[in-house]
Design a protein around this motif. Sequence first.
Motif, PDB file in Angstrom:
ATOM      1  N   PHE A   1     -41.975  13.927  25.207  1.00 61.72           N
ATOM      2  CA  PHE A   1     -42.810  15.131  25.244  1.00 61.72           C
ATOM      3  C   PHE A   1     -41.961  16.396  25.116  1.00 61.72           C
ATOM      4  CE2 PHE A   1     -45.604  18.238  27.558  1.00 61.72           C
ATOM      5  CZ  PHE A   1     -46.574  18.297  26.574  1.00 61.72           C
ATOM      6  N   VAL A   2     -40.737  16.369  25.654  1.00 59.54           N
ATOM      7  CA  VAL A   2     -39.804  17.477  25.433  1.00 59.54           C
ATOM      8  C   VAL A   2     -39.599  17.692  23.932  1.00 59.54           C
ATOM      9  CG1 VAL A   2     -37.381  18.194  25.674  1.00 59.54           C
ATOM     10  CG2 VAL A   2     -38.593  17.247  27.641  1.00 59.54           C
ATOM     11  N   ILE A   3     -39.408  16.599  23.215  1.00 56.09           N
ATOM     12  CA  ILE A   3     -39.204  16.681  21.763  1.00 56.09           C
ATOM     13  C   ILE A   3     -40.433  17.274  21.090  1.00 56.09           C
ATOM     14  CG2 ILE A   3     -38.901  15.276  19.677  1.00 56.09           C
ATOM     15  CD1 ILE A   3     -37.253  13.343  21.498  1.00 56.09           C
ATOM     16  N   GLU A   4     -41.614  16.857  21.543  1.00 55.39           N
ATOM     17  CA  GLU A   4     -42.862  17.399  20.991  1.00 55.39           C
ATOM     18  C   GLU A   4     -42.893  18.918  21.114  1.00 55.39           C
ATOM     19  OE1 GLU A   4     -46.593  17.052  19.244  1.00 55.39           O
ATOM     20  OE2 GLU A   4     -45.656  15.255  20.041  1.00 55.39           O
ATOM     21  N   ALA A   5     -42.609  19.416  22.317  1.00 50.98           N
ATOM     22  CA  ALA A   5     -42.614  20.866  22.536  1.00 50.98           C
ATOM     23  C   ALA A   5     -41.540  21.556  21.709  1.00 50.98           C
ATOM     24  CB  ALA A   5     -42.407  21.153  24.025  1.00 50.98           C
ATOM     25  N   TRP A   6     -40.372  20.977  21.700  1.00 51.08           N
ATOM     26  CA  TRP A   6     -39.237  21.516  20.939  1.00 51.08           C
ATOM     27  C   TRP A   6     -39.614  21.689  19.471  1.00 51.08           C
ATOM     28  CZ3 TRP A   6     -34.039  18.279  21.010  1.00 51.08           C
ATOM     29  CH2 TRP A   6     -33.103  18.858  20.157  1.00 51.08           C
ATOM     30  N   GLU A   7     -40.178  20.640  18.875  1.00 54.10           N
ATOM     31  CA  GLU A   7     -40.497  20.680  17.452  1.00 54.10           C
ATOM     32  C   GLU A   7     -41.661  21.631  17.155  1.00 54.10           C
ATOM     33  OE1 GLU A   7     -40.360  19.806  13.363  1.00 54.10           O
ATOM     34  OE2 GLU A   7     -38.933  19.705  15.014  1.00 54.10           O
TER      35      GLU A   7
END
Length: 445
Positions: free
Chosen positions: A42-48
């Motif tokens: 989910f961190v990656i989701e927000a980051w992207e």
Amino acid sequence: MDPNRTAGSAEAAPGTSVGKIFAEMPLTRQHLKAGFALFFAFVIEAWEMLILSYVSTPIEAEFSVGPTSIGFLLSAMFFGMIPGALAWGWWVDRNGRKPACIISLGSYGVISALSALAPNYWMLWGLRFFSGIALAGILVTVFLYFEELVPVRYRGRATVFLAAGWPFGTLIAVGVSAGLLDVLGWRWVLFISSLSGLWALVVWKWAPESPYWAVRHGRIEQARAAVSWLSRGTIRPTGPLTMPEVSTQGTSGLRSRRLLVMTGVQAVINFSLSWGYWGLQTWLPGLLAQRGLSLPDSYAFIAISAVFMIPGYLAASWLTGRIGRKRVFLIFVFFGAVGGLTFAYSDSLVWLYVGNFMMSFFAQGAWGVWDTWLGEIYPTSSRGKGYSIGITAQRVANAVAPSMIGLLIAISVGFTPTVVFIEAFFLVALVFALALPETEGVELD
């Protein structure tokens, strides 16, 4: 501890429901490992989702486009997530939670890496569109997946913690942009971000398939193995595992009158929350510039705001186990709207900070509860499809809001009217949430 041990194991009774097993299951280190794997997904989701907002200025200059075109570019991923979410919702209910996460992350990484090579505006737009289709799988799956791995009494608090991945993703996006943009350029920033797709290997290693989904699809041995692994061998089912029959759902899983009504309600809530949050965040650097902040000052403002999100998630996580999803959500959305109005009418830098920090604390705490609450409304057989409809409503708002707000900025509507228009949608979400049932402590079916 050896998960295959038999001494001291608590054998599940024949015919035991998966819900009962998770009602009695202890929280173990294995839950933390699976939780961390899905947390960083989910961190990656927000980051992207955020990274392009922070590198849009050099893209605008290189491709010689204006604010309206940049707003449309920022929307490209969300346009892709609209069909992507619906497709993934069907796919995750049919084929499983774990493969959805792995395929989503891996395919996103490849497409995002290609976007760093885009020779022109429209090629970049198209690649961002397809990366949205790919990454929608994580957004649809990660919360319902984690809910189906966690013991009932910890489910609300743990899943709200999972939502705290958003500010960490924001901080990484800001840090990568601020640290590398001037040195390497926007293309390298996007390429470095794409490497996070390799996290699919961690999900493959640390997160078992959902026992709820496995039993619903007749994969009893897979469910037994997952339960044994999650409980570190303290629960080793030997008899049949069962799930409640949900006969009113029909073949689509969403055909009962009750679920149809709740689906309509949650879609409005999702659209309104996303508009209220995303409409502001995508244009926050531009709006802050109207209050005299430079781009570096805007990065600092956004980073500090992200830090304030974290205690908001923690507070919401603590409260949901004590007063329930519904009360926490209503309280946090209300005060998030108050923070938004304070931000809109601020006449000094101090009040600008106060308003945005209130909004960061309460709005994100509300999001954490909502991401948990949404999945609990539906039975396992249609949880992915139900969640995907909510995600689709979010992405419609995400796709439309940047272009609409960009238009308002382009025609010089002004800071205060623009922010008030954005924040009014929080009140819509507040009203519609009154119609949803409380789900704290309820076993999943």
